[in-house]
Design a protein around this motif. Structure first.
Motif, short mmCIF file in Angstrom:
data_model
loop_
_atom_site.label_atom_id
_atom_site.label_comp_id
_atom_site.label_asym_id
_atom_site.label_seq_id
_atom_site.Cartn_x
_atom_site.Cartn_y
_atom_site.Cartn_z
N UNK A 73 1.47 8.87 9.05
CA UNK A 73 1.40 7.47 9.10
C UNK A 73 1.95 6.57 7.78
N UNK A 74 1.17 7.23 6.62
CA UNK A 74 1.37 6.82 5.36
C UNK A 74 2.92 6.80 4.86
N UNK A 78 8.71 4.44 4.98
CA UNK A 78 9.70 5.23 4.22
C UNK A 78 10.61 5.95 5.15
N UNK A 86 2.56 2.93 14.71
CA UNK A 86 1.53 2.11 14.97
C UNK A 86 1.05 2.28 16.61
N UNK D 4 -7.95 -2.91 -5.42
CA UNK D 4 -6.49 -2.28 -5.63
C UNK D 4 -5.96 -2.77 -6.88
N UNK D 8 -4.64 -5.71 -1.84
CA UNK D 8 -4.26 -5.94 -0.44
C UNK D 8 -4.89 -6.66 0.40
N UNK D 69 -2.92 -1.27 9.67
CA UNK D 69 -1.88 -0.12 9.71
C UNK D 69 -0.46 -0.55 9.52
N UNK D 70 -0.11 -1.94 9.88
CA UNK D 70 1.45 -2.50 9.59
C UNK D 70 1.50 -2.87 8.22
N UNK D 72 -0.50 -2.28 5.62
CA UNK D 72 -1.13 -1.19 4.21
C UNK D 72 -0.89 0.33 4.50
N UNK D 73 -1.06 0.65 5.84
CA UNK D 73 -1.25 2.00 6.02
C UNK D 73 0.12 2.76 6.00
N UNK D 74 0.96 2.18 6.68
CA UNK D 74 2.22 2.93 6.81
C UNK D 74 3.18 2.63 5.46
N UNK D 75 2.75 1.94 4.43
CA UNK D 75 3.44 1.79 3.45
C UNK D 75 2.76 2.38 2.23
N UNK D 76 1.58 3.02 2.37
CA UNK D 76 0.65 3.74 1.40
C UNK D 76 1.47 4.62 0.71
N UNK D 77 2.41 5.52 1.12
CA UNK D 77 2.98 6.37 0.29
C UNK D 77 3.97 5.80 -0.76
N UNK D 78 4.73 4.54 -0.16
CA UNK D 78 5.39 3.94 -1.03
C UNK D 78 4.60 3.29 -2.19
N UNK D 82 -2.01 6.58 -1.10
CA UNK D 82 -2.58 7.58 0.33
C UNK D 82 -3.76 7.73 0.24
N UNK D 85 -6.38 5.24 0.98
CA UNK D 85 -6.13 4.45 2.30
C UNK D 85 -6.73 5.44 3.40
N UNK D 86 -6.40 6.77 3.33
CA UNK D 86 -6.83 7.61 4.26
C UNK D 86 -8.20 7.51 4.49
#
Lengths: 96, 96, 96, 96
Positions: A73-74, A78, A86, D4, D8, D69-70, D72-78, D82, D85-86
């Motif tokens: 998910x995180x 990328x 989602x 942060x 966020x 999710x849209x 902040x979560x799916x972009x956490x790795x970028x 992470x 967030x997790x």
């Protein structure tokens, strides 16, 4: 079953951990099945056991969810599959 | 295990119904265990299955709860064990 | 609204207790509404608050449920309205 | 409140949508408060209402979760956050 261009997989450690916990869940269900062969069993004792098993199943779910968040998910932005990630997550978290 | 002066028991029909449903639950858990032996399995497919099993367990719980209400709870005042019946019911319904 | 030949009522003490708790719930909801006027608010801080309010509402529900069990459910057999009492209780406990 | 390096924020559209829904929730709570001033109110009618409000709150939570999710979560790795967030997501999803 779900298909991604590059397949997403449950990581090996979590898979084994979930498997071991589910073996315990299976044993617990077998225990309740034995209880239910006893014609003197009390309703509330059954309710306590089904509730405990549901709790153990939720723990397995949490384990897999955490692994999914970390591995898939995180990193979705990328990878470019955020929408799909989602949607399926919201679906699986409904009424959790 | 619970003790009443006059023992309260899960009625035979519900007990058999619950047993049959729990056999299905057990089969479902075994199905997830097989899924977890596949190293290409996807997290969300596991989550869907654990959620489905938890739902099936809740249905077993509802069945037993309804039987308990009918056979033991609505008659508690007549029997004179209302306090105990209420306490154990509130406990088992917590976070349901 | 529900009609019984002899009307069943929420007892006065529980009614007042539930009312006071719900006033707190209302204040909590107003607090979240103020949070939501702040354009720097973070999603997870909102989620924590909605979850806390849902928990407080469940406590009000537990309070009323316990009172209902004590005043109306354990006496249903004596009153002769067990079927109705069980149906409405099962309905209200669904997905709780 | 959460901090942060780069803050966020809940997106403006979701914030307004959540605010409008929470205004409805507040109105619903006020409706239950009025019910509770009526000394003939029946327990199960209160339970139905608290359950309905909890459901409406969960819908607000789902709305904010999806937005989180849209955005902040799916972009956490970028972004490189992470772990945080997790952790906060697992905490907020517990017993949901």
């Amino acid at each position: 079953m779900h298909q991604h261009a590059c397949p997403l997989r449950l990581d090996a450690g979590t898979r084994e951990n979930a498997r071991l916990r589910l073996l315990t869940v299976k044993g617990h269900v077998e225990g309740i099945l034995r209880m239910l062969e006893d014609d003197t069993i009390y309703c509330v004792d059954v309710l306590k056991q089904t509730k405990a098993v549901a709790g153990a199943l939720n723990k397995v779910g949490d384990l897999v969810l955490r692994s999914h968040l970390k591995d898939h998910v995180v990193t979705a932005s990328e990878r470019g599959d955020s929408d799909r990630i989602i949607e399926e997550l919201m679906e699986v978290l409904k009424y959790r």
